[in-house]
Structures are given as C-alpha cells and as structure tokens.
Design a protein around this motif. Structure first.
Motif, PDB file in Angstrom:
ATOM      1  N   CYS A  99     -47.837   6.902  25.732  1.00 36.79           N
ATOM      2  CA  CYS A  99     -48.757   7.516  26.698  1.00 36.79           C
ATOM      3  C   CYS A  99     -50.072   6.746  26.773  1.00 36.79           C
ATOM      4  O   CYS A  99     -50.606   6.514  27.865  1.00 36.79           O
ATOM      5  CB  CYS A  99     -49.025   8.977  26.336  1.00 36.79           C
ATOM      6  N   GLU A 100     -50.586   6.342  25.623  1.00 35.35           N
ATOM      7  CA  GLU A 100     -51.844   5.595  25.589  1.00 35.35           C
ATOM      8  C   GLU A 100     -51.692   4.242  26.274  1.00 35.35           C
ATOM      9  O   GLU A 100     -52.566   3.821  27.030  1.00 35.35           O
ATOM     10  CB  GLU A 100     -52.323   5.429  24.145  1.00 35.35           C
ATOM     11  N   LYS A 101     -50.566   3.574  26.037  1.00 35.98           N
ATOM     12  CA  LYS A 101     -50.330   2.278  26.676  1.00 35.98           C
ATOM     13  C   LYS A 101     -50.186   2.437  28.195  1.00 35.98           C
ATOM     14  O   LYS A 101     -50.678   1.593  28.956  1.00 35.98           O
ATOM     15  CB  LYS A 101     -49.095   1.599  26.078  1.00 35.98           C
ATOM     16  N   ARG A 106     -46.997   9.368  21.714  1.00 31.25           N
ATOM     17  CA  ARG A 106     -48.442   9.281  21.925  1.00 31.25           C
ATOM     18  C   ARG A 106     -48.853   7.840  22.214  1.00 31.25           C
ATOM     19  O   ARG A 106     -49.635   7.567  23.125  1.00 31.25           O
ATOM     20  CB  ARG A 106     -49.200   9.825  20.719  1.00 31.25           C
ATOM     21  N   ALA A 107     -48.294   6.900  21.447  1.00 29.09           N
ATOM     22  CA  ALA A 107     -48.615   5.485  21.656  1.00 29.09           C
ATOM     23  C   ALA A 107     -48.158   5.023  23.041  1.00 29.09           C
ATOM     24  O   ALA A 107     -48.879   4.283  23.723  1.00 29.09           O
ATOM     25  CB  ALA A 107     -47.968   4.631  20.567  1.00 29.09           C
ATOM     26  N   ALA A 126     -51.570   4.851  29.982  1.00 27.11           N
ATOM     27  CA  ALA A 126     -52.908   5.201  30.474  1.00 27.11           C
ATOM     28  C   ALA A 126     -53.813   3.978  30.572  1.00 27.11           C
ATOM     29  O   ALA A 126     -54.638   3.885  31.494  1.00 27.11           O
ATOM     30  CB  ALA A 126     -53.550   6.259  29.568  1.00 27.11           C
ATOM     31  N   ARG A 127     -53.654   3.036  29.645  1.00 21.94           N
ATOM     32  CA  ARG A 127     -54.479   1.823  29.663  1.00 21.94           C
ATOM     33  C   ARG A 127     -53.921   0.756  30.603  1.00 21.94           C
ATOM     34  O   ARG A 127     -54.530  -0.304  30.748  1.00 21.94           O
ATOM     35  CB  ARG A 127     -54.593   1.246  28.244  1.00 21.94           C
TER      36      ARG A 127
END
Length: 124
Positions: free
Chosen positions: A80-82, A77-78, A84-85
C-alpha cells in the motif's frame, strides 16, 4: 484441542440445523435475522477452510513482488505504501495478477455464489 468434531464441522452442523430445522418455523423479521446468522456461520466455515492456503499464497506473491519478507499484514502495508508513493502501479510485473488472485480468493470466502466470480472460475 479435540480431534472430532472439528470447529468447521461444528459450525457447519449448527448452520445446517438452523437452515433445515428452525428456519421454516420462524417468520418475519426474526426469519431475516436467522438467515443473516446462517450466512455468517457459512462464511466462517468457508474462511476456516480456505484462509490458511490463500493467506500463504498471498504472502508468497507479496514477498516475490516486494522482494522482502514479513507477516502478511506487514507485506500488505508495504505494498500500500509503495502504491501510494507511486513506486508500483498496474504496469509493475505481477501486481495486477496478484491483485486479481487476491480478489478471487477473498470472493471464495465472502461471495462464492456471486455470478461474476463463478464466471471467472468457469462455473455455470
């Protein structure tokens, strides 16, 4: 809880029985459904055999890549978030290699006879 047979051995035995004893006796759409069931049992057998090692390796790569600790789902999840950002991309050292190895590990369970997978492993 039991020593023998293992869950993997039991699942494999059922799949082999269906494949070797029952499949020839069934025709039409039921034969198709039986093949789907056999394939599902084979997939579960591979997952039981490979999941622990590949999950541990994936988590270790993610911990190194992200510089953080956590459960595999949290690490993914982390990541994916990185992504995406825009904080990490394919130029980030280790990311492409991690994604490739994770893909190969998943194919080992899901599609071990996939021609491109076998080619990448150097198998005929």
């Amino acid at each position: 809880m039991q020593d023998e047979p293992t869950p993997t051995e039991l699942i494999k035995a059922v799949a082999d029985f269906f494949r070797n004893e029952i499949a020839a006796e069934i025709k039409g759409h039921n034969a198709f459904k039986l093949r789907v069931g056999i394939n599902a049992l084979d997939l579960v057998t591979r997952q039981l055999a490979l999941e622990q090692g590949s999950d541990a390796a994936e988590a270790a790569r993610l911990k190194q890549l992200l510089g953080m600790d956590g459960a595999l789902i949290e690490l993914n999840r982390a990541l994916c978030e990185k992504i995406a950002r825009g904080e990490v991309d394919l130029q980030t050292p280790g990311l492409a290699e991690h994604l490739w190895q994770t893909t190969l590990d998943k194919l080992a369970v899901d599609q071990p006879n996939y021609a491109s997978y076998k080619r990448e492993l150097g198998k005929p």
